[in-house]
Structure formats: C-alpha cells, structure tokens
Design an enzyme around this catalytic site. Structure first.
Site, PDB file in Angstrom:
ATOM      1  N   ASP A  13       0.253  -1.099 -10.811  1.00 44.54           N
ATOM      2  CA  ASP A  13       1.023  -0.502  -9.715  1.00 44.54           C
ATOM      3  C   ASP A  13       2.325   0.127 -10.225  1.00 44.54           C
ATOM      4  O   ASP A  13       3.408  -0.143  -9.702  1.00 44.54           O
ATOM      5  CB  ASP A  13       1.346  -1.554  -8.647  1.00 44.54           C
ATOM      6  CG  ASP A  13       0.156  -2.395  -8.250  1.00 44.54           C
ATOM      7  OD1 ASP A  13      -0.941  -1.834  -8.138  1.00 44.54           O
ATOM      8  OD2 ASP A  13       0.322  -3.616  -8.051  1.00 44.54           O
ATOM      9  N   ASN A 155      -9.109  -3.147   5.772  1.00 45.70           N
ATOM     10  CA  ASN A 155      -8.011  -3.893   5.158  1.00 45.70           C
ATOM     11  C   ASN A 155      -6.659  -3.212   5.288  1.00 45.70           C
ATOM     12  O   ASN A 155      -5.648  -3.886   5.470  1.00 45.70           O
ATOM     13  CB  ASN A 155      -8.326  -4.126   3.678  1.00 45.70           C
ATOM     14  CG  ASN A 155      -9.579  -4.944   3.487  1.00 45.70           C
ATOM     15  OD1 ASN A 155     -10.669  -4.377   3.366  1.00 45.70           O
ATOM     16  ND2 ASN A 155      -9.467  -6.258   3.499  1.00 45.70           N
ATOM     17  N   GLU A 192      -4.317   2.607   0.286  1.00 44.38           N
ATOM     18  CA  GLU A 192      -3.094   1.926  -0.135  1.00 44.38           C
ATOM     19  C   GLU A 192      -2.409   2.730  -1.240  1.00 44.38           C
ATOM     20  O   GLU A 192      -2.879   3.796  -1.642  1.00 44.38           O
ATOM     21  CB  GLU A 192      -3.406   0.513  -0.636  1.00 44.38           C
ATOM     22  CG  GLU A 192      -4.261   0.471  -1.894  1.00 44.38           C
ATOM     23  CD  GLU A 192      -4.603  -0.935  -2.343  1.00 44.38           C
ATOM     24  OE1 GLU A 192      -4.486  -1.877  -1.532  1.00 44.38           O
ATOM     25  OE2 GLU A 192      -5.008  -1.098  -3.518  1.00 44.38           O
ATOM     26  N   HIS A 256      -3.237   3.638  -7.865  1.00 48.08           N
ATOM     27  CA  HIS A 256      -1.883   3.202  -7.511  1.00 48.08           C
ATOM     28  C   HIS A 256      -0.843   3.932  -8.358  1.00 48.08           C
ATOM     29  O   HIS A 256      -0.152   3.350  -9.188  1.00 48.08           O
ATOM     30  CB  HIS A 256      -1.716   1.695  -7.635  1.00 48.08           C
ATOM     31  CG  HIS A 256      -0.563   1.212  -6.805  1.00 48.08           C
ATOM     32  ND1 HIS A 256      -0.706   0.300  -5.793  1.00 48.08           N
ATOM     33  CD2 HIS A 256       0.747   1.544  -6.821  1.00 48.08           C
ATOM     34  CE1 HIS A 256       0.472   0.083  -5.227  1.00 48.08           C
ATOM     35  NE2 HIS A 256       1.369   0.842  -5.833  1.00 48.08           N
ATOM     36  N   ARG A 290      -4.754  -4.436 -16.199  1.00 44.87           N
ATOM     37  CA  ARG A 290      -4.512  -3.125 -15.620  1.00 44.87           C
ATOM     38  C   ARG A 290      -3.267  -2.569 -16.313  1.00 44.87           C
ATOM     39  O   ARG A 290      -2.191  -3.164 -16.230  1.00 44.87           O
ATOM     40  CB  ARG A 290      -4.327  -3.209 -14.107  1.00 44.87           C
ATOM     41  CG  ARG A 290      -5.614  -3.533 -13.362  1.00 44.87           C
ATOM     42  CD  ARG A 290      -5.416  -3.538 -11.866  1.00 44.87           C
ATOM     43  NE  ARG A 290      -4.585  -4.656 -11.433  1.00 44.87           N
ATOM     44  CZ  ARG A 290      -4.160  -4.830 -10.174  1.00 44.87           C
ATOM     45  NH1 ARG A 290      -4.490  -3.953  -9.248  1.00 44.87           N
ATOM     46  NH2 ARG A 290      -3.415  -5.870  -9.866  1.00 44.87           N
TER      47      ARG A 290
END
Length: 321
Positions: A13, A155, A192, A256, A290
């Site tokens: 992120d 979600n 998101e 992200h 990640r």
C-alpha cells in the site's frame, strides 16, 4: 536513474509524495502494528532512507490493531496521516471492523515534529472503511475513500465528499464506484485504494479490485476537470482493468498505487505494490511479500493514462542540470 523493482521490499500500500523538495514514503508494514515515514531529497534515496515510527497503537481500543495503508498529506499548513485500524486482530471477531483515523503534526518538519493521534475521521457511514486519500481541485478539498455500505452487497465501494478540515467531511458521501465487473469481484467484491491524478483537463482516480492475491488488479475512473465531481453522472469507468498481473515478468497482484512526479518535474510515476510469486502460504493478507515498485506512467494522444505492463527495471527521468 535506473531503478530495479521491487524498489522497497516488504512494504505494501505504498504512498510516495513530494513536499518541499523532499520525497516522502509511507506504507503498510507486514506486522500492521505501526505508522512509519521515510524522507529523502532523491527518489532513489527512499530505498535506503531511515524509517521513523510516527505512532504505535495502544494495547486496546477501537484503533489498536491491523494498521493499514497510511497516507501523508499536508492540509492548510498541517500534516495529516490517514490510516485504517481495527479494535482486534482476532479474525474470530470479524476481519472487517476497520474505521479511518488520522495522526496530526503541526510542526514544519514531519520527520522530526511531534505527531499526535487526532481521532476518527467520521465518513457519515458507520461501517468498515479504509484507504482514504485527499486532494484539492478548483479550490475544494476532497476526501476520497473505500467503504462498505450496509445496504449494498460487497466489501467496499468508493466514496467522495468535501473535506471541511483535515478531520471532518462536509455533506453526504457520494458513491463513485462499486464492484460490478467480473474482474472486480474475484475472491472479494472490492473497490479500494483510490489515488488521484489531475492531468490534461481531467480528474483521474485509479483504484484496486478483487482479492489481494494474483487476482488483484487496477481500474480507472475519470471526470472532466470542469464537471461537478460530486455528481456520480460526471464520472466514467473503464470496463476493463488498466494494470494486471504479468506472469511472464513474474509480477503478481499489482495494485494499491499512488502517483508522484519524477525528479524531472514532468514525468508522472506510478507507485504500486506487487508480489513476485503466487504460491502464497495461508491468507494473502498476512503474507509479507508485497513489495513497493515504481515506473513511469505514459499518456496517449487523447490525454488518457497508459499504465502498460509492470516493469522489472524502470528508467526514471532525472532533473536536468
């Protein structure tokens, strides 16, 4: 400047921003137990820059666990870090209990200044929310985030509202996008991680969708720069993803992202996270691998962004002497 991806290992992120001649970097750490910040005069220097812990959560309370996706913003002369946190890391209590919170620093230097917990950013919808960002356009400061709505399946959707100050939205939130296409509902029904880029007379919003494994992919919304951004009809949505896994280059689940200018002051850079393998043991959420990656963003003749393929090596334009 040649950069090899992953640019910064084990940081998901990623949010890179440019303030006062310095690049700033913050991201989710694999333990989800703190908010961190790096700073460097050079972009490539972020990879080895010292990392300051701005805040650690208390042992109990609504923001005590699972600290996700911090972003650094300077609003009306004050530094804010937006992040999501939950009251428990026990999945038996339900994983999706996050709300948005903010840290605040009134000192000029965010690396040496004092940071305090400023409290919850109330979106007006009391439900799971995360991944807030902020931007200013035509004199209006906006707050853009992902949130579950109790009456809408899935979600998380993307919502937009004016921001009265760094901590308070103004007016009812407007939904810009919800998971609707097949590529947005793989594993989870998710929109998101929004990020904003204003270029070529348009306001672009990139976002991520589906589960956080190799199915994770990025989509794109855009509106005319002169349109009413709070009118959902002003927004267009790509029916296909704009950035996806690339098995040939061993890049999986890119998403992200954030945007930042290259050192040349002209080239837009795409910053995102991805994994370099797919055989994840256990829940992908808890996998630490990640990694932050970075590459130039291209533009077509119509002024639309071209994300292209993930690059294992990227040439970043430097400032001219």
């Amino acid at each position: 400047m040649r950069i090899t991806n992953p640019f910064i290992p084990n940081r998901a992120d990623p949010h890179v921003s440019l303030h006062d001649g310095h690049y700033h970097f913050t991201a989710s750490v694999p333990e989800y137990d703190r908010v961190v910040l790096r700073r460097s005069r050079t972009l490539d220097g972020l990879a080895s820059a010292p990392e300051r812990v701005l805040w650690t959560p208390p042992p109990g309370g609504p923001a005590s666990s699972l600290v996700w996706a911090p972003e650094l913003h300077r609003i009306d002369g004050t530094w804010f870090v937006y992040f999501a946190a939950a009251p428990s890391r026990d999945t038996r209590d339900g994983l999706f209990q996050h709300r948005m919170y903010a840290l605040r620093c009134t000192d000029a230097d965010p690396m040496s200044g004092e940071w305090t917990f400023a409290g919850q950013v109330d979106s007006g919808i009391d439900a799971f929310c995360l991944d807030a960002t902020s931007f200013e356009h035509r004199g209006v400061r906006y707050y853009l985030w992902a949130q579950k709505h109790p009456d809408i399946p899935g979600n998380s959707n993307l919502y937009l509202a004016p921001l009265r100050d760094g901590l308070h939205v103004e007016g009812a939130p407007v939904m810009l996008s919800r998971p609707e296409f097949d590529w947005e509902v793989q594993g989870f029904m998710v929109n998101e991680g929004p990020s904003v880029l204003v270029r070529h007379g348009r306001v672009f919003v990139s976002y991520s969708a589906s589960a956080t494994d190799e199915r994770y992919a990025m989509g794109l919304l855009w509106a005319d720069g002169g349109a009413d951004l709070l009118d959902p009809a002003s927004w267009h949505k790509s029916p296909t993803p704009v950035f996806v896994s690339d098995p040939a280059r061993e890049v999986f689940g890119p998403g992200h992202n954030s945007f930042v200018l290259a050192p040349d002051g002209r080239t837009d850079l795409l910053v995102y996270h991805a994994r370099n393998y797919t055989r994840i043991e256990g829940d992908p959420l808890w996998n630490p691998d990640r990694h932050t990656c970075i590459q130039p963003l291209q533009w077509d003749a119509d002024g639309m962004p071209v994300f292209g393929r993930p690059l294992r090596e990227a040439e970043i334009p430097e400032a001219s002497s």
